[in-house]
Write a protein that holds these residues in place. Structure first.
Motif, PDB file in Angstrom:
ATOM      1  N   LEU A 166      65.546 -21.442  20.226  1.00  0.00           N
ATOM      2  CA  LEU A 166      66.542 -20.439  19.852  1.00  0.00           C
ATOM      3  C   LEU A 166      67.945 -20.840  20.307  1.00  0.00           C
ATOM      4  O   LEU A 166      68.916 -20.694  19.570  1.00  0.00           O
ATOM      5  CB  LEU A 166      66.151 -19.091  20.481  1.00  0.00           C
ATOM      6  CG  LEU A 166      67.102 -17.930  20.281  1.00  0.00           C
ATOM      7  CD1 LEU A 166      67.067 -17.461  18.836  1.00  0.00           C
ATOM      8  CD2 LEU A 166      66.765 -16.785  21.213  1.00  0.00           C
ATOM      9  N   VAL A 181      66.593 -12.985  23.020  1.00  0.00           N
ATOM     10  CA  VAL A 181      65.979 -13.885  23.994  1.00  0.00           C
ATOM     11  C   VAL A 181      64.648 -13.289  24.459  1.00  0.00           C
ATOM     12  O   VAL A 181      63.622 -13.971  24.507  1.00  0.00           O
ATOM     13  CB  VAL A 181      66.937 -14.129  25.188  1.00  0.00           C
ATOM     14  CG1 VAL A 181      66.218 -14.863  26.314  1.00  0.00           C
ATOM     15  CG2 VAL A 181      68.160 -14.901  24.738  1.00  0.00           C
ATOM     16  N   ASN A 182      64.645 -12.003  24.785  1.00  0.00           N
ATOM     17  CA  ASN A 182      63.411 -11.337  25.228  1.00  0.00           C
ATOM     18  C   ASN A 182      62.319 -11.402  24.157  1.00  0.00           C
ATOM     19  O   ASN A 182      61.155 -11.646  24.457  1.00  0.00           O
ATOM     20  CB  ASN A 182      63.685  -9.883  25.579  1.00  0.00           C
ATOM     21  CG  ASN A 182      64.500  -9.745  26.855  1.00  0.00           C
ATOM     22  OD1 ASN A 182      64.510 -10.653  27.672  1.00  0.00           O
ATOM     23  ND2 ASN A 182      65.187  -8.634  27.000  1.00  0.00           N
ATOM     24  N   ALA A 211      55.239 -16.278  24.499  1.00  0.00           N
ATOM     25  CA  ALA A 211      54.251 -16.237  25.577  1.00  0.00           C
ATOM     26  C   ALA A 211      52.941 -15.630  25.096  1.00  0.00           C
ATOM     27  O   ALA A 211      51.862 -16.052  25.518  1.00  0.00           O
ATOM     28  CB  ALA A 211      54.803 -15.441  26.760  1.00  0.00           C
ATOM     29  N   ARG A 212      53.016 -14.659  24.181  1.00  0.00           N
ATOM     30  CA  ARG A 212      51.773 -14.062  23.697  1.00  0.00           C
ATOM     31  C   ARG A 212      51.022 -15.026  22.777  1.00  0.00           C
ATOM     32  O   ARG A 212      49.798 -14.977  22.690  1.00  0.00           O
ATOM     33  CB  ARG A 212      52.064 -12.743  22.985  1.00  0.00           C
ATOM     34  CG  ARG A 212      52.427 -11.642  23.977  1.00  0.00           C
ATOM     35  CD  ARG A 212      52.631 -10.322  23.319  1.00  0.00           C
ATOM     36  NE  ARG A 212      51.405  -9.810  22.736  1.00  0.00           N
ATOM     37  CZ  ARG A 212      51.356  -8.790  21.887  1.00  0.00           C
ATOM     38  NH1 ARG A 212      52.479  -8.204  21.514  1.00  0.00           N
ATOM     39  NH2 ARG A 212      50.218  -8.373  21.411  1.00  0.00           N
ATOM     40  N   ILE A 269      53.106 -19.638  28.829  1.00  0.00           N
ATOM     41  CA  ILE A 269      54.431 -20.043  29.319  1.00  0.00           C
ATOM     42  C   ILE A 269      55.038 -21.165  28.461  1.00  0.00           C
ATOM     43  O   ILE A 269      56.213 -21.088  28.107  1.00  0.00           O
ATOM     44  CB  ILE A 269      54.361 -20.486  30.809  1.00  0.00           C
ATOM     45  CG1 ILE A 269      53.816 -19.330  31.679  1.00  0.00           C
ATOM     46  CG2 ILE A 269      55.713 -20.938  31.316  1.00  0.00           C
ATOM     47  CD1 ILE A 269      54.756 -18.149  31.789  1.00  0.00           C
ATOM     48  N   VAL A 295      60.848 -14.888  23.989  1.00  0.00           N
ATOM     49  CA  VAL A 295      59.993 -15.179  25.147  1.00  0.00           C
ATOM     50  C   VAL A 295      58.677 -14.407  25.060  1.00  0.00           C
ATOM     51  O   VAL A 295      57.589 -14.975  25.221  1.00  0.00           O
ATOM     52  CB  VAL A 295      60.718 -14.817  26.465  1.00  0.00           C
ATOM     53  CG1 VAL A 295      59.758 -14.932  27.649  1.00  0.00           C
ATOM     54  CG2 VAL A 295      61.917 -15.730  26.679  1.00  0.00           C
ATOM     55  N   LEU A 296      58.782 -13.118  24.782  1.00  0.00           N
ATOM     56  CA  LEU A 296      57.581 -12.275  24.755  1.00  0.00           C
ATOM     57  C   LEU A 296      56.621 -12.731  23.654  1.00  0.00           C
ATOM     58  O   LEU A 296      55.418 -12.892  23.882  1.00  0.00           O
ATOM     59  CB  LEU A 296      57.995 -10.811  24.544  1.00  0.00           C
ATOM     60  CG  LEU A 296      56.910  -9.748  24.606  1.00  0.00           C
ATOM     61  CD1 LEU A 296      56.089  -9.875  25.870  1.00  0.00           C
ATOM     62  CD2 LEU A 296      57.551  -8.361  24.557  1.00  0.00           C
ATOM     63  N   ILE A 350      57.260  -4.779  19.784  1.00  0.00           N
ATOM     64  CA  ILE A 350      57.844  -5.813  20.647  1.00  0.00           C
ATOM     65  C   ILE A 350      59.339  -5.566  20.841  1.00  0.00           C
ATOM     66  O   ILE A 350      59.857  -5.606  21.952  1.00  0.00           O
ATOM     67  CB  ILE A 350      57.594  -7.223  20.049  1.00  0.00           C
ATOM     68  CG1 ILE A 350      56.107  -7.572  20.174  1.00  0.00           C
ATOM     69  CG2 ILE A 350      58.449  -8.277  20.740  1.00  0.00           C
ATOM     70  CD1 ILE A 350      55.745  -8.939  19.626  1.00  0.00           C
ATOM     71  N   VAL A 367      62.348 -19.910  23.400  1.00  0.00           N
ATOM     72  CA  VAL A 367      63.722 -19.626  23.833  1.00  0.00           C
ATOM     73  C   VAL A 367      64.551 -20.910  23.788  1.00  0.00           C
ATOM     74  O   VAL A 367      65.741 -20.880  23.442  1.00  0.00           O
ATOM     75  CB  VAL A 367      63.753 -18.945  25.227  1.00  0.00           C
ATOM     76  CG1 VAL A 367      63.430 -19.919  26.339  1.00  0.00           C
ATOM     77  CG2 VAL A 367      65.091 -18.290  25.469  1.00  0.00           C
ATOM     78  N   GLY A 422      68.516  -8.228  29.763  1.00  0.00           N
ATOM     79  CA  GLY A 422      68.725  -9.494  29.061  1.00  0.00           C
ATOM     80  C   GLY A 422      68.895  -9.276  27.584  1.00  0.00           C
ATOM     81  O   GLY A 422      68.593  -8.209  27.064  1.00  0.00           O
ATOM     82  N   PRO A 423      69.387 -10.307  26.893  1.00  0.00           N
ATOM     83  CA  PRO A 423      69.618 -10.197  25.448  1.00  0.00           C
ATOM     84  C   PRO A 423      68.300  -9.944  24.714  1.00  0.00           C
ATOM     85  O   PRO A 423      67.302 -10.609  24.979  1.00  0.00           O
ATOM     86  CB  PRO A 423      70.184 -11.564  25.077  1.00  0.00           C
ATOM     87  CG  PRO A 423      70.592 -12.204  26.367  1.00  0.00           C
ATOM     88  CD  PRO A 423      69.760 -11.613  27.437  1.00  0.00           C
ATOM     89  N   ASN A 424      68.290  -8.982  23.796  1.00  0.00           N
ATOM     90  CA  ASN A 424      67.059  -8.613  23.088  1.00  0.00           C
ATOM     91  C   ASN A 424      66.397  -9.788  22.397  1.00  0.00           C
ATOM     92  O   ASN A 424      65.177  -9.926  22.433  1.00  0.00           O
ATOM     93  CB  ASN A 424      67.356  -7.552  22.021  1.00  0.00           C
ATOM     94  CG  ASN A 424      67.727  -6.235  22.641  1.00  0.00           C
ATOM     95  OD1 ASN A 424      67.424  -6.000  23.809  1.00  0.00           O
ATOM     96  ND2 ASN A 424      68.387  -5.387  21.889  1.00  0.00           N
ATOM     97  N   ALA A 454      56.581 -19.619  25.516  1.00  0.00           N
ATOM     98  CA  ALA A 454      57.825 -18.903  25.823  1.00  0.00           C
ATOM     99  C   ALA A 454      58.983 -19.883  25.951  1.00  0.00           C
ATOM    100  O   ALA A 454      60.071 -19.647  25.414  1.00  0.00           O
ATOM    101  CB  ALA A 454      57.659 -18.109  27.116  1.00  0.00           C
ATOM    102  N   VAL A 455      58.739 -20.986  26.634  1.00  0.00           N
ATOM    103  CA  VAL A 455      59.818 -21.946  26.875  1.00  0.00           C
ATOM    104  C   VAL A 455      60.278 -22.617  25.576  1.00  0.00           C
ATOM    105  O   VAL A 455      61.480 -22.726  25.322  1.00  0.00           O
ATOM    106  CB  VAL A 455      59.381 -23.001  27.922  1.00  0.00           C
ATOM    107  CG1 VAL A 455      60.412 -24.119  28.036  1.00  0.00           C
ATOM    108  CG2 VAL A 455      59.191 -22.337  29.286  1.00  0.00           C
TER     109      VAL A 455
END
Lengths: 198, 174
Positions: free
Chosen positions: A101, A78-79, A86-87, A91, A82-83, A65, A98, A74-76, A94-95
């Motif tokens: 965070l 944050v990514n 979301a998994r 959605i 989200v990733l 990941i 982040v 984008g900032p790692n 993910a929301v």
């Protein structure tokens, strides 16, 4: 026998991430802790909370990941939130990840920003900021060791890793050129290796 | 104010797509837009906001919140943060949807596996550069070594280890 390049075969399969019993609330609480305790770099905290403490991901899943997030804009961190969110839960996951965070840190600096800035001039605070920076460097060393260890016999990791290290830390090549330059080479070598050895 | 807001947020959307690998990549461009081109703050203010973002807990994205805050107050700070993280939110969420569908495809396996060498190299470089910057003397170096050792051998959370480091510095031992 280059089976070490295919750690997936050595590790018993885990259920997909949305079937690991992680709720939206769990995600939010986890990333709330990550955000507010993430001094001097958030990566060690994410690994501690998600991999070591909660066992939601193993080190190999986390490394995958992180690697994909590294080449996304984008900032790692944050990514990653989200990733992963979301998994686990689509959605909404993910929301909340982040959001958790960023919520407390943003609220903190936007309301106490000026106070915080004045504080920073106190000698005791100055001393503490210096040693926290030194400690944060140590935490990153530990993280690097933890990610590197399972890959230590992978010749592509050794070769490309060393070249990337030299390019960034010694030749001071801007990060974006390092990523754009080495990612295709690394992918091509790995492709060749996978075709040859599976 | 509306005009400034549109220019700031428009620039942040573009920057967000360019920030491959993190916010450090776009620092120079941010500084050009915020300090040189528009004169929204001095270079000293820009630098001190960055120092503040690093000293506070949380990701360095906070720097974007602080830039918005300095230019237009708390709500612009929040708006700037949202605008800056939205593109990566959309991309990463789209990738997450594809992840399970593509998991068995050879090209996706290659993507996941083939980028690990670059990641390990980048992390090692960050560890080296951070250590270099923080190692102001033998005392600081000992703190770095101690933190690494504690993290590898105990289950202490990172914030506890940094708390010990802070205590050592606050009472002037290092």
């Amino acid at each position: 026998m280059p089976g070490h390049l295919n750690p997936a075969s050595a590790v018993p399969a885990r259920p997909p991430m949305h079937e690991r019993g992680i709720t939206i609330g769990d995600l939010f609480r986890c990333f709330l802790v990550v955000g507010i305790t993430g001094f001097g770099g958030v990566l060690p905290v994410v690994i501690h909370e998600v991999v070591r403490k909660r066992g939601w991901l193993d080190m190999h899943e986390f490394t995958e990941i992180l690697s994909v997030c590294q080449v996304l804009p984008g900032p790692n961190i944050v990514n990653i939130s989200v990733l992963f969110g979301a998994r686990v839960a689509g959605i909404p996951g993910a929301v909340v990840s982040v959001g958790g965070l960023l919520l407390l840190p943003v609220a903190l600096v936007l309301t106490l920003g000026t106070v915080y800035a004045q504080f920073a001039d106190q000698p005791a605070v100055e001393g503490a900021v210096r040693t926290v920076a030194a400690g944060a460097a140590g935490l990153l060393i530990a993280v690097t060791a933890r990610l590197f260890w399972p890959q230590r016999r992978n010749p592509i990791v050794l070769g490309i890793g060393l070249l990337v290290l030299l390019a960034v830390a010694w030749a001071r090549v801007p990060l974006i050129w390092v990523v754009l330059g080495f990612a295709p080479v690394s992918l091509a070598l790995t492709w060749w290796w996978m075709r040859r050895y599976g | 104010m509306d005009d400034i807001l549109i220019r700031l947020l428009g620039s942040l959307v573009i920057q967000s797509f360019l920030a491959i690998g993190g916010i450090y990549v776009i620092l120079a461009e941010l500084q050009r837009v915020v300090v040189v081109e528009n004169g929204w703050m001095t270079i000293e203010e820009f630098t001190s906001l960055f120092a503040l973002a690093q000293a506070a807990p949380g990701p360095n994205t906070l720097f974007i919140s602080l830039i918005g805050w300095r230019i237009g107050g708390i709500w612009v700070g929040i708006l700037a943060t949202i605008v800056f993280v939205t593109p990566s939110l959309v991309l990463a969420a789209a990738l997450a949807r594809g992840w399970s569908r593509w998991a068995e495809r050879p090209w996706f396996a290659l993507l996941r596996r083939g980028l690990i060498p670059v990641t390990i190299g980048l992390l090692t470089a960050s560890a080296v550069l951070l250590t270099e910057a923080a190692a102001t003397g033998p005392g600081a170096l000992a703190v770095t070594a101690g933190a690494a050792a504690l993290s590898l051998t105990t289950r202490l959370p990172p914030v506890a280890i940094l708390g010990m480091a802070a205590a050592v510095g606050a009472i002037g031992l290092v």
